[in-house]
Design a protein around this motif. Structure first.
Motif, mmCIF file in Angstrom:
data_model
loop_
_atom_site.group_PDB
_atom_site.id
_atom_site.type_symbol
_atom_site.label_atom_id
_atom_site.label_comp_id
_atom_site.label_asym_id
_atom_site.label_seq_id
_atom_site.Cartn_x
_atom_site.Cartn_y
_atom_site.Cartn_z
ATOM 1 N N MET A 72 0.837 -1.138 0.066
ATOM 2 C CA MET A 72 0.307 -0.085 -0.051
ATOM 3 C C MET A 72 0.859 1.189 -0.072
ATOM 4 O O MET A 72 0.482 2.156 -0.684
ATOM 5 C CB MET A 72 -0.923 0.002 1.318
ATOM 6 N N SER A 73 1.973 1.413 0.652
ATOM 7 C CA SER A 73 2.966 2.417 0.827
ATOM 8 C C SER A 73 3.439 2.486 -0.633
ATOM 9 O O SER A 73 3.672 3.663 -1.261
ATOM 10 C CB SER A 73 3.836 2.135 1.713
ATOM 11 N N ALA A 74 3.682 1.396 -1.293
ATOM 12 C CA ALA A 74 4.355 1.554 -2.755
ATOM 13 C C ALA A 74 3.375 2.208 -3.671
ATOM 14 O O ALA A 74 3.866 2.954 -4.588
ATOM 15 C CB ALA A 74 4.765 0.140 -3.421
ATOM 16 N N ALA A 75 2.096 1.513 -3.567
ATOM 17 C CA ALA A 75 1.003 2.310 -4.374
ATOM 18 C C ALA A 75 0.622 3.920 -4.044
ATOM 19 O O ALA A 75 0.419 4.499 -4.999
ATOM 20 C CB ALA A 75 -0.431 1.428 -4.077
ATOM 21 N N THR A 76 0.802 4.290 -2.689
ATOM 22 C CA THR A 76 0.678 5.847 -2.525
ATOM 23 C C THR A 76 2.002 6.273 -2.981
ATOM 24 O O THR A 76 1.796 7.470 -3.499
ATOM 25 C CB THR A 76 0.940 5.603 -0.977
ATOM 26 N N GLY A 77 3.046 5.708 -2.918
ATOM 27 C CA GLY A 77 4.291 6.424 -3.600
ATOM 28 C C GLY A 77 3.727 6.423 -5.133
ATOM 29 O O GLY A 77 4.516 7.608 -5.878
ATOM 30 N N GLY A 78 3.092 5.702 -5.854
ATOM 31 C CA GLY A 78 2.736 6.102 -7.208
ATOM 32 C C GLY A 78 1.915 7.258 -7.509
ATOM 33 O O GLY A 78 2.365 7.966 -8.495
ATOM 34 N N ILE A 79 1.294 7.535 -6.445
ATOM 35 C CA ILE A 79 0.404 9.049 -6.594
ATOM 36 C C ILE A 79 1.421 10.006 -6.709
ATOM 37 O O ILE A 79 1.398 10.714 -7.392
ATOM 38 C CB ILE A 79 -0.441 9.117 -5.298
ATOM 39 N N PHE A 80 2.520 9.947 -5.648
ATOM 40 C CA PHE A 80 3.453 11.020 -5.500
ATOM 41 C C PHE A 80 4.398 10.963 -6.711
ATOM 42 O O PHE A 80 4.877 12.025 -7.208
ATOM 43 C CB PHE A 80 4.261 11.110 -4.039
ATOM 44 N N LEU A 81 4.850 9.861 -7.244
ATOM 45 C CA LEU A 81 5.806 9.977 -8.274
ATOM 46 C C LEU A 81 4.938 10.183 -9.447
ATOM 47 O O LEU A 81 5.645 10.951 -10.653
ATOM 48 C CB LEU A 81 5.955 8.244 -8.583
ATOM 49 N N GLY A 82 3.827 9.981 -9.796
ATOM 50 C CA GLY A 82 2.871 10.561 -11.076
ATOM 51 C C GLY A 82 2.962 12.176 -10.916
ATOM 52 O O GLY A 82 3.087 12.808 -11.878
ATOM 53 N N LEU A 83 2.768 12.757 -9.781
ATOM 54 C CA LEU A 83 3.033 14.056 -9.487
ATOM 55 C C LEU A 83 4.220 14.731 -9.923
ATOM 56 O O LEU A 83 4.595 15.915 -10.441
ATOM 57 C CB LEU A 83 2.574 14.411 -8.161
ATOM 58 N N LEU A 84 5.373 13.934 -9.450
ATOM 59 C CA LEU A 84 6.736 14.432 -9.642
ATOM 60 C C LEU A 84 7.096 14.551 -10.982
ATOM 61 O O LEU A 84 7.745 15.503 -11.573
ATOM 62 C CB LEU A 84 7.625 13.684 -8.706
ATOM 63 N N LEU A 85 6.858 13.421 -11.778
ATOM 64 C CA LEU A 85 7.211 13.317 -13.110
ATOM 65 C C LEU A 85 6.228 13.733 -13.993
ATOM 66 O O LEU A 85 6.515 13.603 -15.435
ATOM 67 C CB LEU A 85 7.289 11.590 -13.341
ATOM 68 N N LYS A 86 5.067 14.308 -13.538
ATOM 69 C CA LYS A 86 3.959 14.857 -14.499
ATOM 70 C C LYS A 86 3.309 13.981 -15.348
ATOM 71 O O LYS A 86 3.019 14.277 -16.338
ATOM 72 C CB LYS A 86 4.754 16.215 -15.292
ATOM 73 N N THR A 87 3.403 12.714 -14.883
ATOM 74 C CA THR A 87 2.513 11.674 -15.570
ATOM 75 C C THR A 87 1.432 11.613 -14.829
ATOM 76 O O THR A 87 0.951 10.698 -14.074
ATOM 77 C CB THR A 87 3.341 10.275 -15.589
ATOM 78 N N TYR A 88 0.397 12.496 -15.123
ATOM 79 C CA TYR A 88 -0.675 12.744 -14.190
ATOM 80 C C TYR A 88 -1.740 11.497 -14.538
ATOM 81 O O TYR A 88 -2.641 11.324 -13.487
ATOM 82 C CB TYR A 88 -1.510 14.064 -14.485
ATOM 83 N N TRP A 89 -1.753 10.787 -15.346
ATOM 84 C CA TRP A 89 -2.525 9.491 -15.639
ATOM 85 C C TRP A 89 -2.360 8.638 -14.571
ATOM 86 O O TRP A 89 -3.215 7.609 -14.189
ATOM 87 C CB TRP A 89 -2.406 8.996 -16.895
ATOM 88 N N LEU A 90 -1.228 8.317 -13.989
ATOM 89 C CA LEU A 90 -0.883 7.522 -13.131
ATOM 90 C C LEU A 90 -1.258 8.005 -11.509
ATOM 91 O O LEU A 90 -1.646 7.112 -10.861
ATOM 92 C CB LEU A 90 0.797 7.522 -12.862
ATOM 93 N N VAL A 91 -1.681 9.181 -11.263
ATOM 94 C CA VAL A 91 -2.242 9.543 -10.050
ATOM 95 C C VAL A 91 -3.567 8.867 -9.767
ATOM 96 O O VAL A 91 -3.950 8.376 -8.647
ATOM 97 C CB VAL A 91 -2.392 11.171 -10.062
ATOM 98 N N PRO A 92 -4.698 8.924 -10.651
ATOM 99 C CA PRO A 92 -5.978 8.231 -10.279
ATOM 100 C C PRO A 92 -5.791 6.741 -10.235
ATOM 101 O O PRO A 92 -6.383 6.116 -9.446
ATOM 102 C CB PRO A 92 -6.760 8.763 -11.376
ATOM 103 N N LEU A 93 -5.045 6.341 -11.262
ATOM 104 C CA LEU A 93 -4.405 5.036 -11.204
ATOM 105 C C LEU A 93 -4.176 4.285 -9.958
ATOM 106 O O LEU A 93 -4.460 3.443 -9.272
ATOM 107 C CB LEU A 93 -3.793 4.470 -12.334
ATOM 108 N N ALA A 94 -2.847 4.962 -9.432
ATOM 109 C CA ALA A 94 -2.605 4.801 -8.291
ATOM 110 C C ALA A 94 -3.527 4.890 -6.974
ATOM 111 O O ALA A 94 -3.571 4.098 -5.917
ATOM 112 C CB ALA A 94 -1.229 5.334 -7.877
ATOM 113 N N ALA A 95 -4.108 5.967 -7.039
ATOM 114 C CA ALA A 95 -5.422 6.273 -5.867
ATOM 115 C C ALA A 95 -6.402 5.233 -5.954
ATOM 116 O O ALA A 95 -6.625 4.402 -4.867
ATOM 117 C CB ALA A 95 -5.974 7.420 -6.335
#
Length: 826
Positions: free
Chosen positions: A587-610
């Motif tokens: 779950m922490s890795a999935a949460t990291g996906g949200i932050f990683l999507g914001l960092l890399l500007k790959t915003y499609w990753l944010v809702p998927l990780a959420a």
């Protein structure tokens, strides 16, 4: 059951998995505490190396050791690592490891939450270290003041690493604070009333509550600045209705309580270790508790003394200057209580006591310079000079690191089961104690002579050249001293001979177990009738080991602890804890996906990780508890108690209560920022603002009524033994209406046209998130009702849902009213 069979049975239930899988799946507090301590020590080493690079650069005038860009990254990362990746996580590690042992419990209230928090800390810190190694580390200072960190002056990814990485790490702090608060209040030994609680428990409780109320302003500020950088929402841009001083207010609303969040756990260690080494009881227990609580409260009224040079009105300067000097009173109460404890006892000058005496001298000097900078005219002279750098290090190193080292040597026999044999620690102590003062007295002096902080070089004719050379030499000796401390700990942990169980003759419960401790801590839970139970009953460890306490054995084959009444310590519930699982790290890795999507500007990753996080959260809560209507459980001494899941206030209810308090603090900070901009910014609201009509207010009103009435009707039907399917559906529908009301507001404004529109978007987004959470929870509770996992006796999930539903309705309606208010007034 014999003692040997008893311990073997408990070991099978509580043990972590063998090998490397155990480190990834453990939820045991002893394992996680050690992991926190190890990673925090690693970050301390990294931060110390960066400090040596800074002192190497400043050792001589016009040094070519580092250029300005690299120096900016190094000093930013030094401060960031020491404040966010070392100090607070070290407290978390100490509390996670020690609290259940001190309180007479087998584990913390939410073991998986502790594991989740640790992995968020590890992953978030790794993000920042990667940025440092890649040469794209944050370079705007650990305070990140805009507009220098805004999109215009810092267009790269450096600042984003800080904003996103630190927010990720702060999830860990919030998790640990909720864990500590509920554990201290509910998971103590039977009979341990609040006035019998170990003094460290009080300090941990105050610190945890401060984290829950102090970290949200910084989390909000980080979110706002990242939204400005990523989407052009002008919160800090004056031309579009923002103001850069808003960041300073939000940052120091966190930043000054942070100093006491760091100091109070160290003071708790002083109050725990000092009486034992003085061979007496703590003088003024009640006064010290009152002083700790007072410090926690007063610290939130001092943030503006970091902003005396920003043009604050004189009345505000006078108020915050007076408050800044007043905070010395509860600090002095503690210091005089500690001196009195030494006076009435027979102190033994063992190594932990040497570190405590060094703490006294160093922290008092830091406190005196703190009173000096609380005086406005003096602060105007030394603000942004190296005098402030030296003051900060005297307070944080002297007031935190030295007591932590005393605690390290005090509890090292507990951690390792070995006695100290090699005496490298005494040499390390004298190197550190002397070189620290050489270093930072010179830095104080340079600051008084005018050396500015955050500058990477100075001229040969400046008055502080020799002082900087002395400080740099002293700092390298200081680094050698800390390296010897690490060497001493490793050597004595790995090579020294086995020691006795309680080498200090202490009276607290952590010394009532074998060392190093077993995974279950106590073979049976002790009953406490004194503040120092081992001094009151020297035979207590033997009786605990024989299984003469509560919850002896593991006949039911599950991990169990007791929940007690908050005030009296009377046992009231049996709490069933989860076993080893990889869910927290996943779950922490999935949460990291949200932050990683914001960092890399790959915003499609944010809702998927959420969505992945939401799915895992459902799995998380679905695994809680045992079969429905299990009935009262035998816990020993003829006592039978209900399961926590069959109670109206299970630990999850308490955890939700404090987490909601954190959410309300963040919401209050957002309203504060809104009111601040409305007060100081021009054209607020902008002349082009148009009222969005009555669709959004109507949806908000209908949604709040449906949600609040539905959850109350659900509770009523459940008490009568009927399934509350329709009322729970009404809760879901009400939350959906609240989300729709917020979406309507967002549809009527442009997020980047003006700071007002940006704030409206954030308030609406806040409403969507906080209405969506209970909406999702209501679906889970509805599914539990359909699976016959709810009943009149087993109603805990509905009580928890009511907390979140009422919270969502309140913050959504208040937030949307704040958006509509300017339109109604104009």
């Amino acid at each position: 059951m014999s003692a040997i069979r008893l311990h073997k049975a408990l070991g099978r239930v509580w043990a972590s998995e063998p090998g490397w899988r155990g480190w990834l799946t453990t939820v045991n507090h002893t394992d996680l505490g050690r992991m926190f301590l190890f990673v925090a020590a690693l970050y301390f080493v990294i931060g110390g190396i960066l400090a040596m690079l800074i002192r190497a650069q400043l050792a001589s005038p016009r040094s070519a050791f580092m250029g300005p860009e690299v120096y900016a990254q190094v000093f930013t990362m030094h401060g960031t690592i020491m404040m966010f990746l070392f100090a607070i996580p070290l407290f978390e590690g100490v509390a996670v490891y020690l609290l259940p042992k001190l309180l007479g419990s087998r584990d913390l209230a939410f073991p998986r939450l502790t594991a989740y928090g640790f992995w968020c800390y590890a992953f978030g810190g790794a993000m920042l270290i990667f940025a440092l190694l890649a040469g794209i580390a944050p370079d705007g200072g650990w305070f990140m003041y805009p507009p220098l960190t805004g999109p215009i002056y810092a267009p790269g990814i450096n600042t984003d690493f800080w904003l996103i990485g630190i927010t990720f790490v702060e999830i860990s702090a919030i998790c640990a604070a909720v864990e500590i608060t509920v554990t201290v209040l509910r998971c103590r030994a039977p009979g341990m009333s609040l006035d019998r609680m170990p003094i460290f428990g009080w300090y941990a409780l105050v610190t945890a509550v401060m984290i829950l109320t102090g970290f949200p302003p910084l989390i909000l500020g980080s979110i706002l600045l990242e939204l400005e950088r990523a989407f052009g929402m002008p919160f800090f841009q004056v031309a579009e209705g923002g103001d850069s001083l808003l960041w300073q207010h939000l940052f120091w609303l966190f930043g000054h309580p942070e100093v006491y969040i760091i100091f109070l756990p160290a003071a708790g260690i002083v109050s725990t270790v000092l009486p034992v080494l003085a061979r007496t009881t703590l003088l003024g227990y009640g006064w010290i508790v009152a002083a700790a609580v007072s410090l926690g409260v007063l610290s939130f009224g001092l943030w503006v003394h970091h902003m005396f040079t920003t043009g604050i009105p004189h009345m505000g300067l006078a108020f915050f200057s007076a408050a800044s000097t007043l905070v010395a009173v509860p600090t002095a109460v503690q210091i005089f209580a500690w001196i009195g404890t030494l006076w009435k006892g027979r102190p033994a000058l063992r190594l932990p006591m040497l570190w405590l005496l060094s703490f006294f001298a160093t922290f008092v000097i830091g406190g005196l310079t703190g009173v000096m900078v609380a005086v406005v005219p003096f602060d105007w002279q030394v603000h942004d000079t190296h005098f402030i750098v030296a003051h900060l290090h005297y307070v944080l190193v002297g007031g935190f690191v030295f007591p932590m080292l005393a605690g390290l040597y005090y509890w090292l026999p507990h951690l390792t089961g070995r006695r100290r044999f090699f005496r490298i620690g005494e040499i390390a102590f004298w190197l550190v104690a002397v070189s620290f003062h050489v270093t930072f007295l010179a830095v104080h002096w340079a600051g008084l002579l005018g050396q500015r902080r955050r500058t990477f070089t100075f001229g040969p004719d400046d008055a502080w050249s020799l002082l900087n050379l002395v400080a740099s030499i002293g700092s390298f000796v200081l680094a050698i001293g800390f390296a010897l401390v690490i060497l001493d700990v490793l050597v004595n942990a790995l090579i020294a001979a086995r020691g006795t169980r309680n080498p200090w003759g202490a009276g607290t419960l952590e010394w009532a177990m074998p060392t190093p401790p077993a995974a279950y801590n106590f073979a049976s839970l002790p009953e406490v009738a004194d503040r120092d139970p081992l001094w009151a009953d020297p035979d207590l460890p033997v009786r605990i080991a024989r299984g003469e306490g509560y919850l002896a054995g593991a006949e039911r084959g599950r991990r169990e602890i007791l929940a007690v009444d908050v005030a009296s310590g009377r046992p009231v519930q049996v709490v069933v804890l989860p076993g080893n699982t990889a869910l927290p790290i996943a779950m922490s890795a999935a949460t990291g996906g949200i932050f990683l999507g914001l960092l890399l500007k790959t915003y499609w990753l944010v809702p998927l990780a959420a969505l992945v996080v939401a799915a895992m959260a459902i799995r998380w809560v679905w695994c809680l508890g045992t079969d429905a209507d299990a009935g009262p459980q035998a816990v020993g001494h003829g006592l039978r108690l209900p399961l926590a899941s069959d109670s109206a206030d299970p630990p999850g209810w308490w955890g939700s209560l404090f987490l909601i308090g954190t959410s309300l603090t963040l919401f209050g900070s957002l309203l504060f920022g809104y009111a601040f901009l409305w007060t100081v910014a021009p054209n607020w609201p902008p002349p082009s603002y148009l009222h969005s009509g009555w669709a959004s207010p109507a949806l908000a009103g209908i949604g709040s009524l449906l949600a609040c009435l539905g959850i109350r009707l659900a509770q009523r039907r459940l008490r009568r033994g009927r399934l509350p399917l329709v009322p729970l559906g009404a809760v879901t529908a009400g939350c959906g209406a609240l989300v729709a009301a917020a979406v309507t507001v967002m549809a009527g404004t442009s997020h980047d046209a003006h700071a007002y529109d940006a704030v409206a978007w954030v308030l609406a987004g806040h409403a969507i998130l906080h209405a969506g959470v209970p909406g999702l929870m209501s679906l889970v509770v509805l599914a539990a009702a359909l699976r016959a996992r709810l009943s009149a006796a087993r109603s805990g999930p509905v009580h928890v849902l009511r907390l979140w539903t009422d919270h969502a309705a309140a913050v959504t309606v208040i937030g949307l009213v704040a958006i509509w208010l300017p339109g109604w007034l104009t």
